[in-house]
Write a protein that holds these residues in place. Structure first.
Motif, PDB file in Angstrom:
ATOM      1  N   GLY A   1      60.572 -70.927 -42.654  1.00 25.13           N
ATOM      2  CA  GLY A   1      59.407 -70.104 -42.899  1.00 25.13           C
ATOM      3  C   GLY A   1      58.101 -70.783 -42.568  1.00 25.13           C
ATOM      4  N   GLU A   2      58.162 -71.966 -41.932  1.00 27.71           N
ATOM      5  CA  GLU A   2      56.933 -72.732 -41.679  1.00 27.71           C
ATOM      6  C   GLU A   2      55.983 -72.004 -40.734  1.00 27.71           C
ATOM      7  OE1 GLU A   2      59.947 -73.926 -41.378  1.00 27.71           O
ATOM      8  OE2 GLU A   2      60.161 -75.493 -42.890  1.00 27.71           O
ATOM      9  N   ILE A   3      56.514 -71.427 -39.670  1.00 28.32           N
ATOM     10  CA  ILE A   3      55.645 -70.744 -38.709  1.00 28.32           C
ATOM     11  C   ILE A   3      54.991 -69.532 -39.361  1.00 28.32           C
ATOM     12  CG2 ILE A   3      55.663 -69.336 -36.614  1.00 28.32           C
ATOM     13  CD1 ILE A   3      57.541 -71.298 -35.353  1.00 28.32           C
ATOM     14  N   ILE A   4      55.758 -68.793 -40.147  1.00 30.14           N
ATOM     15  CA  ILE A   4      55.189 -67.615 -40.827  1.00 30.14           C
ATOM     16  C   ILE A   4      54.073 -68.047 -41.767  1.00 30.14           C
ATOM     17  CG2 ILE A   4      55.687 -65.816 -42.527  1.00 30.14           C
ATOM     18  CD1 ILE A   4      58.418 -65.501 -41.242  1.00 30.14           C
ATOM     19  N   HIS A   5      54.297 -69.092 -42.557  1.00 26.93           N
ATOM     20  CA  HIS A   5      53.265 -69.539 -43.492  1.00 26.93           C
ATOM     21  C   HIS A   5      52.057 -70.108 -42.768  1.00 26.93           C
ATOM     22  CE1 HIS A   5      53.674 -69.481 -47.931  1.00 26.93           C
ATOM     23  NE2 HIS A   5      54.814 -68.917 -47.597  1.00 26.93           N
ATOM     24  N   CYS A   6      52.307 -70.738 -41.667  1.00 26.56           N
ATOM     25  CA  CYS A   6      51.190 -71.245 -40.860  1.00 26.56           C
ATOM     26  C   CYS A   6      50.304 -70.093 -40.410  1.00 26.56           C
ATOM     27  CB  CYS A   6      51.739 -72.016 -39.661  1.00 26.56           C
ATOM     28  SG  CYS A   6      50.471 -72.528 -38.483  1.00 26.56           S
ATOM     29  N   LEU A   7      50.918 -69.028 -39.924  1.00 32.91           N
ATOM     30  CA  LEU A   7      50.149 -67.857 -39.494  1.00 32.91           C
ATOM     31  C   LEU A   7      49.441 -67.204 -40.678  1.00 32.91           C
ATOM     32  CD1 LEU A   7      52.695 -66.257 -36.998  1.00 32.91           C
ATOM     33  CD2 LEU A   7      50.565 -67.437 -36.417  1.00 32.91           C
ATOM     34  N   LEU A   8      50.151 -67.104 -41.787  1.00 37.80           N
ATOM     35  CA  LEU A   8      49.552 -66.487 -42.980  1.00 37.80           C
ATOM     36  C   LEU A   8      48.313 -67.251 -43.426  1.00 37.80           C
ATOM     37  CD1 LEU A   8      52.744 -65.685 -45.097  1.00 37.80           C
ATOM     38  CD2 LEU A   8      51.330 -64.061 -43.850  1.00 37.80           C
TER      39      LEU A   8
ATOM     40  N   GLU B   1      52.583 -77.733 -33.982  1.00 38.13           N
ATOM     41  CA  GLU B   1      53.674 -78.626 -34.376  1.00 38.13           C
ATOM     42  C   GLU B   1      54.957 -77.838 -34.610  1.00 38.13           C
ATOM     43  OE1 GLU B   1      53.561 -81.877 -34.335  1.00 38.13           O
ATOM     44  OE2 GLU B   1      51.484 -81.791 -33.663  1.00 38.13           O
ATOM     45  N   GLU B   2      54.839 -76.749 -35.343  1.00 37.50           N
ATOM     46  CA  GLU B   2      56.022 -75.932 -35.613  1.00 37.50           C
ATOM     47  C   GLU B   2      56.562 -75.314 -34.325  1.00 37.50           C
ATOM     48  OE1 GLU B   2      53.172 -75.787 -37.083  1.00 37.50           O
ATOM     49  OE2 GLU B   2      53.402 -75.941 -39.271  1.00 37.50           O
ATOM     50  N   HIS B   3      55.647 -74.898 -33.459  1.00 41.11           N
ATOM     51  CA  HIS B   3      56.071 -74.278 -32.197  1.00 41.11           C
ATOM     52  C   HIS B   3      56.738 -75.288 -31.290  1.00 41.11           C
ATOM     53  CE1 HIS B   3      55.212 -72.248 -28.179  1.00 41.11           C
ATOM     54  NE2 HIS B   3      55.991 -71.408 -28.845  1.00 41.11           N
ATOM     55  N   LYS B   4      56.216 -76.498 -31.287  1.00 42.04           N
ATOM     56  CA  LYS B   4      56.818 -77.563 -30.471  1.00 42.04           C
ATOM     57  C   LYS B   4      58.237 -77.863 -30.947  1.00 42.04           C
ATOM     58  CE  LYS B   4      56.082 -82.358 -29.031  1.00 42.04           C
ATOM     59  NZ  LYS B   4      55.219 -83.549 -29.173  1.00 42.04           N
TER      60      LYS B   4
ATOM     61  N   ALA C   1      52.201 -63.786 -30.257  1.00 43.41           N
ATOM     62  CA  ALA C   1      52.710 -64.692 -29.224  1.00 43.41           C
ATOM     63  C   ALA C   1      51.694 -65.769 -28.863  1.00 43.41           C
ATOM     64  CB  ALA C   1      53.108 -63.896 -27.985  1.00 43.41           C
ATOM     65  N   ASP C   2      50.417 -65.411 -28.814  1.00 45.35           N
ATOM     66  CA  ASP C   2      49.378 -66.389 -28.465  1.00 45.35           C
ATOM     67  C   ASP C   2      48.929 -67.205 -29.676  1.00 45.35           C
ATOM     68  OD1 ASP C   2      49.426 -65.460 -25.859  1.00 45.35           O
ATOM     69  OD2 ASP C   2      47.876 -63.953 -26.230  1.00 45.35           O
ATOM     70  N   ASP C   3      49.021 -66.609 -30.873  1.00 46.99           N
ATOM     71  CA  ASP C   3      48.538 -67.295 -32.074  1.00 46.99           C
ATOM     72  C   ASP C   3      49.463 -68.423 -32.504  1.00 46.99           C
ATOM     73  OD1 ASP C   3      46.192 -65.469 -33.068  1.00 46.99           O
ATOM     74  OD2 ASP C   3      47.798 -64.111 -32.507  1.00 46.99           O
ATOM     75  N   ILE C   4      50.759 -68.266 -32.289  1.00 45.15           N
ATOM     76  CA  ILE C   4      51.708 -69.287 -32.744  1.00 45.15           C
ATOM     77  C   ILE C   4      51.448 -70.637 -32.083  1.00 45.15           C
ATOM     78  CG2 ILE C   4      54.141 -69.945 -32.776  1.00 45.15           C
ATOM     79  CD1 ILE C   4      54.794 -66.980 -33.216  1.00 45.15           C
ATOM     80  N   PRO C   5      51.392 -70.724 -30.744  1.00 47.24           N
ATOM     81  CA  PRO C   5      51.110 -72.044 -30.155  1.00 47.24           C
ATOM     82  C   PRO C   5      49.689 -72.540 -30.418  1.00 47.24           C
ATOM     83  CG  PRO C   5      51.200 -70.346 -28.453  1.00 47.24           C
ATOM     84  CD  PRO C   5      51.685 -69.705 -29.717  1.00 47.24           C
ATOM     85  N   LYS C   6      48.758 -71.611 -30.655  1.00 51.21           N
ATOM     86  CA  LYS C   6      47.371 -71.999 -30.866  1.00 51.21           C
ATOM     87  C   LYS C   6      47.154 -72.612 -32.251  1.00 51.21           C
ATOM     88  CE  LYS C   6      42.656 -70.122 -30.993  1.00 51.21           C
ATOM     89  NZ  LYS C   6      41.831 -68.886 -30.831  1.00 51.21           N
ATOM     90  N   PHE C   7      47.682 -71.961 -33.278  1.00 58.33           N
ATOM     91  CA  PHE C   7      47.427 -72.391 -34.651  1.00 58.33           C
ATOM     92  C   PHE C   7      48.573 -73.186 -35.265  1.00 58.33           C
ATOM     93  CE2 PHE C   7      44.876 -68.394 -34.291  1.00 58.33           C
ATOM     94  CZ  PHE C   7      43.631 -68.994 -34.339  1.00 58.33           C
ATOM     95  N   CYS C   8      49.757 -73.069 -34.705  1.00 63.28           N
ATOM     96  CA  CYS C   8      50.919 -73.744 -35.278  1.00 63.28           C
ATOM     97  C   CYS C   8      51.607 -74.595 -34.210  1.00 63.28           C
ATOM     98  CB  CYS C   8      51.896 -72.726 -35.862  1.00 63.28           C
ATOM     99  SG  CYS C   8      51.123 -71.469 -36.888  1.00 63.28           S
TER     100      CYS C   8
END
Length: 1112
Positions: free
Chosen positions: A384-391, A369-372, A360-367
């Motif tokens: 799958g952009e958010i998943i790949h961003c996290l990966l 643009e995708e989260h916005k 929950a905290d990593d998505i807005p921190k590292f991704c």
């Protein structure tokens, strides 16, 4: 719309179950149930009086007719019926499914004549299917046929879909009188929605059985799907017109288009909610629940979870994957659903509750643009952009750019559940990026078992690979590399070996157990790799597993991300030293180059990996990429054997100077890089390590680099050779030491100490010498001009090289054909001695001849360069020449001084027989080639250039020496030191005619004819000829007689020159001892001594008498 809902919820029967499994259960239960008794007439019930008003068209008022009539009511008519009447009708509909009602009511009342025939269906698993088949055989006018049709219509064509609900909840429904008709005319399982709502409101939760609760939940879940299709009807029509509303295919199509610009926000939001529900409970996915129902139950995928509890989608998928991976076949429809849901997991992160909570905290921190985009558009990253961003941020090098540990665990679970390493199409990002590559490079590869993924990995670094595909591929392979179970081919062929040797778990699904990564468990693949090359025949991998292990290790070597046992310990060093390394295999090369500066933990794992890389070339992606043709051409036998253990690198090194590899600059550079890296530690050369490790510990424990170790061991070998004692180092290790020295001589880059010591000289004198061995040869030729540091380094090289010809690169390569022709069985260490013997043969190669002569010249500058001389004359050197050795400067040539000392003793016949024989060889060679006599070259340099210039080109036939002797005889040599050297040269022939090859050649016939029985040494052969010359001069050949007369004259002049007044007592003693008249001098000495003694006695007595007289 009605048809749409019928189709939708026909598929949803998955959650409710399969009729074939529960039909007999229903029969058995209801045969014992009080509810099986015949009901009272429905039309007589007070609350059902409306039936009389609306069913006047019915010919009969029995319960079956009333139910048939009620089922034709509109929604408003049904809603107007009192609940007690609806319950009675519901109970009648339930009765239709019971064999007791068929047997006790239907058959006796309506089918008495057909009863015997129809009773056979009572024991059928599919009772109503059997009755329907029998009905179709009856005539249309038959009463029984008409009543059977009415009953079947009242039952409903999709009656099997609600069978599980009837079985699980009928007693509870009857108890609370909650039976309700399908007021909204909903299809299939949703026909019981009113009944479920009644139970929810009237029955206490604790009184509801788990099986009934599960059936109720399934019905309510399907209501949500119905609502989704209602909201998304326009989106379905525009985006998925080919799909029929309500079907699993329609829902999957909507999910695929969730991020499509034309999809409405309400529909996208509804899909997101549905995905979240599906992640928490797999039964929300009616397609999966239906298609895999039997497999889920058969293989206990609920794992003891009660029917009323939610089961996560991940648990079901992992269970089914485990079944499939362990070799059990799932139903084809289940496999299709399994693949679809794996793809959905990689498409929408909200399907994974763990990602929603743990990241929950990593998505807005590292991704951001995708989260916005998700927040603004209400979408969920369905591409799958958010998943790949996290990966991607799992494998970030800098700690601050990496996701949290719990998010990483959730992503690891996702990759395993989705089995993304098995099918490239599961990951939408990977599919989009790599489809062009697959279409071109992997179009002929059969799908399944990660074969396409393997093809893509093999294309990394090739022109057919696209950057975006490589990036997406390496992200997935990052996780595959950390769990051998995620590679289908490896797991399939190596599971048993992994369990046997590496403590792997037998079950594929270990999601509840410790994960297989560096931080939390054993590394299976490195273990398998070690076992693949185990020398223990009792512990070897199966052939298929061995092949797969080699493939995987080769693929992993292409990127540091795929080598977890190194990458996880070297993150900081990779960021510090290798941030710019992007090419295939470049990161490992970078770490190897900076090995001395790495942090201790990183250095340890890099050293270990480099050892394995040296033993197994498939771990070196650069070599594998650029040297494929060379390996096929020169090392095909090793490739075919499948066993390497360092043989491949040895083969490539041995052939790197062949014509084809000299043109292949990339391969040659890769080989030389490996050689340079191997200098850092002797463990990086497999054969050397295996052969020499015990002796390194014994003799060279303080040595650090491989060059230090090689130098240390070679010195031990050299000392053993000189002392003629048994070698302390065995043959295998000696061979490896010589191999390493040989490589050093080929390229100065492989001898860092020499390169640093001679850096200036290399630039000044040898800048254009780029070929193999040329730079070293250049430095040796320029020895007089070298600086002190470089001179000392070259001295050590010559000492090693001339002591063992097997390490002399230039000699071995220039004289390859001559060695094969003249010295095929000679030990490599003694090849120079053998070549010396044949160097004057008419068939001897001139290039080799020149190299041999140069080596002889170098040997004569210092006795330490000649192991044969050291071995034969060691004692004599200690006895006669130790003062010269003691005064020698460290690592500097003695310029022939010790050999000159031995010459003097040779003339005096003072040497031991072995030493004398060795000196004869040296003197013979020096007589034929003045360049082999360093003192003669120095002292007579001007005389040679002025008096013997015409003979210099024929210097290897003794013409220069003969010229100097003639000049000496004619008193043309003025230089005192040159006179002494030439006189010494002449006098040496007096000791043995063999050292005067010109005279020996001229008198060969006479020696054989007259002096064959005279033993050699001490001038006996020459004295034989001199006697013949004195007594019978005409018996000698003319040429022999003339040359002998000339030599005798030279001997007299030489004796006069060498007999000059001594400068000190030592020279006096040496001249007396060497004089032919030494017996005369001895008599004179004894006479003088006796005279002095007598005089002393006489004077003593006289003195005594005089003293006596005085005392008186």
């Amino acid at each position: 719309m009605k048809h749409l809902l019928v189709v939708l919820l026909a598929a949803a029967v998955a959650a409710a179950g399969d009729s074939s499994r529960h039909r007999r259960v229903a029969i058995d239960v209801d045969n014992k149930n009080a509810g099986a008794k015949e009901m009272h007439s429905i039309i007589d019930l007070p609350d059902c009086q409306d039936l009389k008003k609306f069913c006047t068209h019915q010919k009969s008022t029995d319960n079956l007719s009333m139910l048939e009539c009620a089922l034709t009511f509109s929604s408003s008519q049904l809603e107007a019926l009192p609940e007690t009447c609806q319950h009675a009708l519901w109970m009648q509909q339930r009765q239709l499914q019971l064999p007791t009602w068929i047997e006790n009511t239907l058959l006796p009342t309506y089918c008495p004549e057909e009863r015997a025939k129809l009773e056979t269906c009572l024991n059928s698993v599919y009772m109503w299917n059997c009755l329907e088949e029998q009905r179709l055989q009856l005539s249309q006018s038959n009463t029984c046929q008409q009543h059977l049709r009415s009953a079947y219509n009242a039952l409903g064509h999709d009656y099997t879909n609600v069978d599980e609900f009837y079985v699980a909840c009928s007693s509870l429904v009857e108890h609370h009188k909650c039976g309700r008709l399908n007021v909204e005319h909903l299809p299939s399982l949703l026909s019981q929605l009113g009944t479920v709502q009644c139970l929810r409101s009237t029955a206490q939760k604790s009184t509801i059985e788990p099986t009934c609760m599960s059936a109720m939940n399934a019905i309510e879940l399907q209501r949500g799907m119905l609502e989704l299709f209602r909201i998304c009807s326009e989106d379905l029509a525009s985006l998925c017109s080919q799909e029929q509303s309500g079907t699993p295919g329609a829902y999957k199509c909507l999910v695929r288009h969730q991020s499509h610009p034309s999809m409405t926000a309400n529909c996208a939001s509804q899909i997101s909610k549905r995905d979240q529900q599906m992640g928490r409970d797999y039964r929300v996915s009616h397609g999966l629940a239906k298609a895999c129902k039997d497999d889920i139950k058969l293989y206990h995928c609920r794992r003891g979870v009660s029917e009323d509890k939610h089961v996560r989608l991940a648990q079901i998928l992992l269970c089914l994957e485990t079944v499939s991976k362990n070799g059990t076949k799932l139903a084809p429809s289940c496999l299709v659903e399994l693949t679809d849901h794996r793809r959905m997991l990689m498409t929408d992160y909200q399907l994974s509750p763990e990602l929603l909570s743990d990241c929950a905290d990593d998505i807005p921190k590292f991704c951001p643009e995708e989260h916005k985009a998700q927040l603004v558009n209400g979408l969920s990253g369905t591409g799958g952009e958010i998943i790949h961003c996290l990966l991607e941020h799992v494998k970030a090098r800098r700690p601050q750019r990496r996701v949290t540990a719990q998010c990483q665990r959730a992503l690891e679970t996702l990759i395993k559940v989705s089995d993304a390493g098995e099918d490239w199409r599961v990951d939408p990002v990977l599919r989009r990026a790599c489809k062009p590559v697959v279409d071109v490079a992997c179009k002929d590869v059969e799908g399944g078992e990660a074969r396409v993924m393997t093809c893509l990995v093999e294309r990394i670094g090739t022109p057919s690979m696209l950057p975006e595909c490589e990036q997406a591929l390496l992200i997935i392979e990052y996780f595959v590399a950390r769990d051998f179970k995620l590679d289908p081919q490896l797991y399939k062929h190596c599971r048993d070996d992994a369990v046997k040797y590496c403590r792997a778990k037998r079950q594929w699904d270990d999601i509840q157990n410790v994960q297989m990564d560096p931080e939390r468990g054993p590394m299976i693949l490195p273990c398998l790799h070690r076992m693949a090359f185990s020398e223990d025949e009792q512990q070897t991998l199966r052939k298929d597993c061995f092949k797969e292990v080699k493939r995987v290790m080769r693929q992993r070597a292409m990127s540091m991300d795929l080598i977890p046992e190194v990458e996880d310990y070297c993150l900081n060093d990779l960021s510090l030293f290798c941030a710019e390394c992007v090419e295939k295999g470049s990161e490992m090369e970078c770490l190897q180059k900076n090995m001395d500066q790495l942090q201790p933990e990183c250095k340890t794992v890099v050293v270990k990996y480099t050892e394995e890389e040296a033993a197994h070339v498939e771990l070196n992606p650069v070599i594998m990429n650029v040297c494929g043709e060379a390996m096929q051409q020169h090392c095909s036998a090793i490739l075919k054997s499948g066993k390497d253990n360092g043989d491949m690198m040895d083969c490539l090194i041995a052939h790197k100077n062949d014509a084809d590899l000299r043109k292949d600059l990339r391969c040659r550079a890769a080989i030389e890089h490996f050689q340079i890296i191997s200098l850092k530690n002797f463990h990086f050369t497999t054969k050397f390590k295996e052969a020499c490790r015990p002796f390194v510990q014994r003799f060279c424990s303080s040595s650090i680099t491989k060059n230090d170790v090689v130098g240390c061991l070679s010195e031990v070998m050299r000392n053993d050779t000189i002392k003629a004692q048994r070698h302390q180092i065995p043959k295998e290790c000696r061979h490896q030491v010589k191999s390493q020295l040989y490589q050093q001589r080929e390229s100065i880059q492989l001898d860092p100490k020499l390169a640093n010591a001679c850096k200036r000289e290399l630039e000044e004198f040898c800048g254009d010498q780029k070929g193999p061995g040329q730079a070293l040869e250049c430095l040796i030729k320029k020895t007089p001009s070298l600086g002190k540091t470089c001179h000392h380094a070259i001295f050590m090289i010559k000492k090693s090289e001339l002591g063992d010809s097997g390490t002399d690169y230039t000699l071995l390569n220039t004289c390859k054909e001559m060695i094969y022709k003249f010295c095929p069985s000679t030990d490599s260490a003694k090849l120079l001695d053998c070549l010396k013997t044949y160097k004057d043969d008419t068939q001897f190669d001139q290039r080799c001849h020149l190299v041999v002569v140069n080596r002889m010249i170098e040997q004569n500058t210092d006795f330490r360069f000649n192991p044969s001389l050291q071995s034969a004359c060691g004692k004599n050197i200690d006895s006669y020449c130790s003062h010269i050795v003691a005064s020698a400067l460290l690592n500097e040539e003695l310029n022939g001084k010790v050999i000159h000392c031995l010459k003097d003793k040779f003339r005096q016949s003072a040497l031991d027989e072995p030493c004398a024989q060795e000196m004869i060889k040296i003197l013979q060679e020096q007589a034929l080639n003045y360049k082999l006599n360093p003192l003669l070259q120095v002292f007579c340099k001007s005389e040679i250039q002025e008096l013997c210039k015409a003979n210099m080109d024929a210097d290897e036939h003794g013409q220069v020496a003969e010229c100097l002797k003639t000049a000496f005889l004619q008193k043309q040599i003025i230089n005192r030191q040159c006179q002494m050297e030439v006189a010494t040269l002449i006098a040496e022939a007096k000791a043995d005619i063999h050292v005067d090859p010109i005279l020996e050649t001229a008198c060969t016939v006479d020696l054989l004819r007259y002096c064959s029985k005279v033993s050699s040494g001490n001038g006996r052969k020459l004295n034989c000829l001199r006697t013949l010359l004195k007594d019978t001069p005409n018996s000698l050949d003319t040429d022999c007689r003339e040359k002998l007369q000339r030599r005798i004259e030279m001997f007299h002049n030489a004796d006069d020159t060498l007999a000059l007044p001594p400068e000190d007592m030592q020279q006096l003693v040496q001249q007396v001892v060497a004089s032919p008249a030494r017996k005369f001098f001895l008599v004179i000495l004894m006479s003088v001594t006796g005279l002095i003694f007598l005089t002393g006695i006489f004077l003593g007595r006289a003195t005594k008498r005089a003293m006596g007289l005085k005392n008186k």
